[in-house]
Write an enzyme that holds these catalytic residues in place. Sequence first.
Site, PDB file in Angstrom:
ATOM      1  N   GLN A 286       0.830  -1.206   0.000  1.00  0.00           N
ATOM      2  CA  GLN A 286       0.000   0.000   0.000  1.00  0.00           C
ATOM      3  C   GLN A 286       0.866   1.259   0.000  1.00  0.00           C
ATOM      4  OE1 GLN A 286      -3.408  -0.247   0.097  1.00  0.00           O
ATOM      5  NE2 GLN A 286      -3.933   1.925   0.213  1.00  0.00           N
ATOM      6  N   GLU A 287       1.940   1.214   0.753  1.00  0.00           N
ATOM      7  CA  GLU A 287       2.794   2.393   0.897  1.00  0.00           C
ATOM      8  C   GLU A 287       3.620   2.683  -0.346  1.00  0.00           C
ATOM      9  OE1 GLU A 287       2.955   4.591   3.221  1.00  0.00           O
ATOM     10  OE2 GLU A 287       1.862   3.695   4.883  1.00  0.00           O
TER      11      GLU A 287
END
Length: 431
Positions: A286-287
């Site tokens: 996600q990051e």
Amino acid sequence: LSDIQKKGELIILTENSSTSYFNYRGKTMGFEYEILKDFAASLNLKLKVKVVSDSKKFNQMINEKKGDIIACNYTITKNRSNLLSFSKPYLKEKLVLVQRKLKISPKDSSNVIFIRDLSELNNQTIYVRMHSSYKKRIENLEEELGIDIKVKELSGDPVTEDYIQAVSQGKIDFTISEENIAKIVSFDNINLDINTPISLPMSIAFALRQNNPVLLDSLDNWLSSYMKTKKYKSLVNKYYVKRNLGPSLETKKITDGQLSIYDDLFKISANTHGVDWLLVSSVAFQETRFQPNAIGLGGAYSIMQFMPNTGPSYGVYPDSPVNVQIDGGTKMIKTLLNRYKNIPLESDRIKFALAAYNAGFGHIDDAMKLAGKYDLDPYKWDDNVKVMFENLTKPEFYRDPATKCGAYRGHAVRYAEDVYERYINWKNESK
């Protein structure tokens, strides 16, 4: 200026917004805040921030010497210039109409309806702050085009980006904003259209008392040099240029054989700290989509996106190798899970930890306090803390005495639920 130097601090009056001043993962940020922080440092002064909860009081407070500089994306207008002195402009932005993209046909997402001809605003309602320069621009449009536009405002004196969010959420149909503010909000709200200009570029500047010429000259001279520097250009890119990390968030499946070339490192670290490696991997995806060299908002770095003020606490620095990055991220996730160990339901406990990873635990603590205050369960996510977390965009909640960290306009709720859903999907696929 001499009085300010004697006190040793420069006081700015601002508002809690994504252009001026906000807290992100425990770090104080804001385009105007960072500019004035550098200006204060050039004078060997500390920067003191006063957040003004009622935007109608800026002029009163500056003239009562409760602050030295107003920093809130102020456009220079004739009316304001009669009351205040303005610095050299640091941005020029046109006003734009903010509207939703309305599809003509659900089967054809390429065809959408926009207002491009401003005469089509006849008999429409536009929501703006009544005391803002936007209201004056609407009055001028009515005169120029011979049309009638209804003007209303939202309750609670929300900031401009709250009006834009209200358009995205379908609560109102139109608002007006400087393009730079609209651009920031539209990065995460793809249903917004901000491509209908309603003015020529307008100057945005800092505002000062009219009887403070020495400070004004000092600021103008400094800005003339500062705006030519790489630091200023990097700030513009940092706040107003959207980053594209590449692949869609939904492209990875564990059945592909591996999630990333770092799977073994995730497994080793997760086993050491007692965390599911798939959860840590979902956070990393996600990051950064598993990119160890990614640089994010606020100078966030590494595959796990540590803030500069947080990374060293977990032994992670910008030049740390990827195994150290992953181990630090795993330790941080474990720390947050332990912080919320009193949350009864495991799925909720994970979502609390994930939201805190994204937004910082200060905002989560605020939402929990508000949940308790409003007779909700501060230890449950759905329909309880989640509701109050989303309410931190509203002035009546983020200005509540129970809160400490102010407004939160990020996407930690969506972040937590996306990361958790992907984690569960990967977990089920691996069985």
